[in-house]
Write a protein that holds these residues in place. Sequence first.
Motif, PDB file in Angstrom:
ATOM      1  N   ARG A  65     -15.106  -6.778  -2.069  1.00 57.22           N
ATOM      2  CA  ARG A  65     -14.274  -6.743  -3.865  1.00 57.22           C
ATOM      3  C   ARG A  65     -14.196  -8.375  -4.243  1.00 57.22           C
ATOM      4  O   ARG A  65     -14.114  -9.212  -3.450  1.00 57.22           O
ATOM      5  N   THR A 107      -9.272  -6.146  -9.354  1.00 53.62           N
ATOM      6  CA  THR A 107      -8.631  -7.120 -10.301  1.00 53.62           C
ATOM      7  C   THR A 107      -8.438  -6.344 -11.671  1.00 53.62           C
ATOM      8  O   THR A 107      -7.430  -5.514 -12.679  1.00 53.62           O
ATOM      9  N   TYR A 144       0.572  -1.528   0.187  1.00 53.12           N
ATOM     10  CA  TYR A 144      -0.311  -0.060  -0.350  1.00 53.12           C
ATOM     11  C   TYR A 144       0.779   1.214   0.401  1.00 53.12           C
ATOM     12  O   TYR A 144       0.451   2.630  -0.555  1.00 53.12           O
ATOM     13  N   GLN A 173      -5.897  -3.204 -11.713  1.00 53.50           N
ATOM     14  CA  GLN A 173      -4.821  -3.357 -12.264  1.00 53.50           C
ATOM     15  C   GLN A 173      -4.628  -3.104 -13.847  1.00 53.50           C
ATOM     16  O   GLN A 173      -3.562  -3.701 -14.530  1.00 53.50           O
TER      17      GLN A 173
HETATM   18  P1  TYD Z   1      -9.261  -2.506   0.635  1.00 53.73           P
HETATM   19  O1  TYD Z   1     -10.762  -2.674   0.051  1.00 53.73           O
HETATM   20  O2  TYD Z   1      -8.708  -0.684   0.584  1.00 53.73           O
HETATM   21  O3  TYD Z   1      -8.845  -2.720   1.375  1.00 53.73           O
HETATM   22  P2  TYD Z   1      -9.072  -2.525   3.146  1.00 53.73           P
HETATM   23  O4  TYD Z   1     -10.236  -1.738   3.517  1.00 53.73           O
HETATM   24  O5  TYD Z   1      -8.241  -3.257   3.708  1.00 53.73           O
HETATM   25  O6  TYD Z   1      -7.772  -1.066   3.216  1.00 53.73           O
HETATM   26  O7  TYD Z   1      -8.872  -2.490  -0.927  1.00 53.73           O
HETATM   27  C1  TYD Z   1      -7.653  -2.162  -0.709  1.00 53.73           C
HETATM   28  C2  TYD Z   1      -7.227  -1.972  -1.997  1.00 53.73           C
HETATM   29  O8  TYD Z   1      -6.678  -3.002  -2.921  1.00 53.73           O
HETATM   30  C3  TYD Z   1      -8.017  -1.120  -2.667  1.00 53.73           C
HETATM   31  O9  TYD Z   1      -7.892   0.323  -2.740  1.00 53.73           O
HETATM   32  C4  TYD Z   1      -8.017  -1.733  -3.998  1.00 53.73           C
HETATM   33  C5  TYD Z   1      -7.048  -2.625  -4.000  1.00 53.73           C
HETATM   34  N1  TYD Z   1      -6.997  -3.516  -5.380  1.00 53.73           N
HETATM   35  C6  TYD Z   1      -7.081  -3.995  -6.433  1.00 53.73           C
HETATM   36  O10 TYD Z   1      -5.893  -3.237  -6.863  1.00 53.73           O
HETATM   37  N2  TYD Z   1      -6.893  -4.851  -6.816  1.00 53.73           N
HETATM   38  C7  TYD Z   1      -7.468  -5.945  -6.592  1.00 53.73           C
HETATM   39  O11 TYD Z   1      -7.796  -7.329  -7.119  1.00 53.73           O
HETATM   40  C8  TYD Z   1      -8.087  -6.043  -4.596  1.00 53.73           C
HETATM   41  C9  TYD Z   1      -9.398  -7.197  -4.153  1.00 53.73           C
HETATM   42  C10 TYD Z   1      -8.133  -4.712  -4.278  1.00 53.73           C
END
Ligand code: TYD
Length: 203
Positions: free
Chosen positions: A99, A104, A58, A108
């Motif tokens: 999600r 994804t 992150y 991505q």
């Molecule tokens: P998020 O739902 O914000 O989780 P948390 O509350 O634990 O931070 O998801 C984290 C981030 O991951 C979000 O900005 C989207 C990203 N993400 C991807 O880039 N690809 C994926 O396949 C998934 C599931 C999430």
Amino acid sequence: MTSGNRPGFLIVFEGTDGTGKSTQLELLRSVLQKKGFEVLATREPTDGKYGRQIRELYSNRHKLSLEEELELFLADRKDHIDTLIAPALAAGKTVLCDRYYLSTAAYQGAAGLDPDIILQRNDFAPVPDLALLFQAPIETGIKRITQGRGDSLNDFEKADYLLKVARVFEQLTLPCIKHIDASASIEAVHREVLNHVLPLLKT
Ligand code: TYD
């Protein structure tokens, strides 16, 4: 495994950050449990081994190549399906997942990979019965994250990137997708969610 030939239902919550998915998931969970449904509420990235590696990204996304990042999200999803989602669906539970593979494709995809190829790479995953796509202006989501939660934006949440993510989400045309206007009030959005979910569950 496709939808329609398994005892349980898979409902996924998708959209850009700060659109209220998690709040709405909890509200729906509570309604369904009161109605007597057995519910599994879960999320991706998971809290498992791969999900923890993803969270480390992150604040330093560029440690990995795009392909390596994709592999991590896929590994997390495979693990999630094997350990939680597939057994719950086989047991007739209603699975609510914050999600899933549309994220994804959008995140991505916005980073530079082909969304169609990303969807193909997810062909191991159960197809959702319903994918609720929460849509609100990016500035609204960012305000909810920075003012509401008091958080700062992580590498996956930068504004120009989120605009691209929203555009890819909009272009996805899978039959399971229902669009939700997430800029309305919590109550109005909840009603819209119920309007999609209750007929599916025949309740
Ligand atoms: P998020 O739902 O914000 O989780 P948390 O509350 O634990 O931070 O998801 C984290 C981030 O991951 C979000 O900005 C989207 C990203 N993400 C991807 O880039 N690809 C994926 O396949 C998934 C599931 C999430």
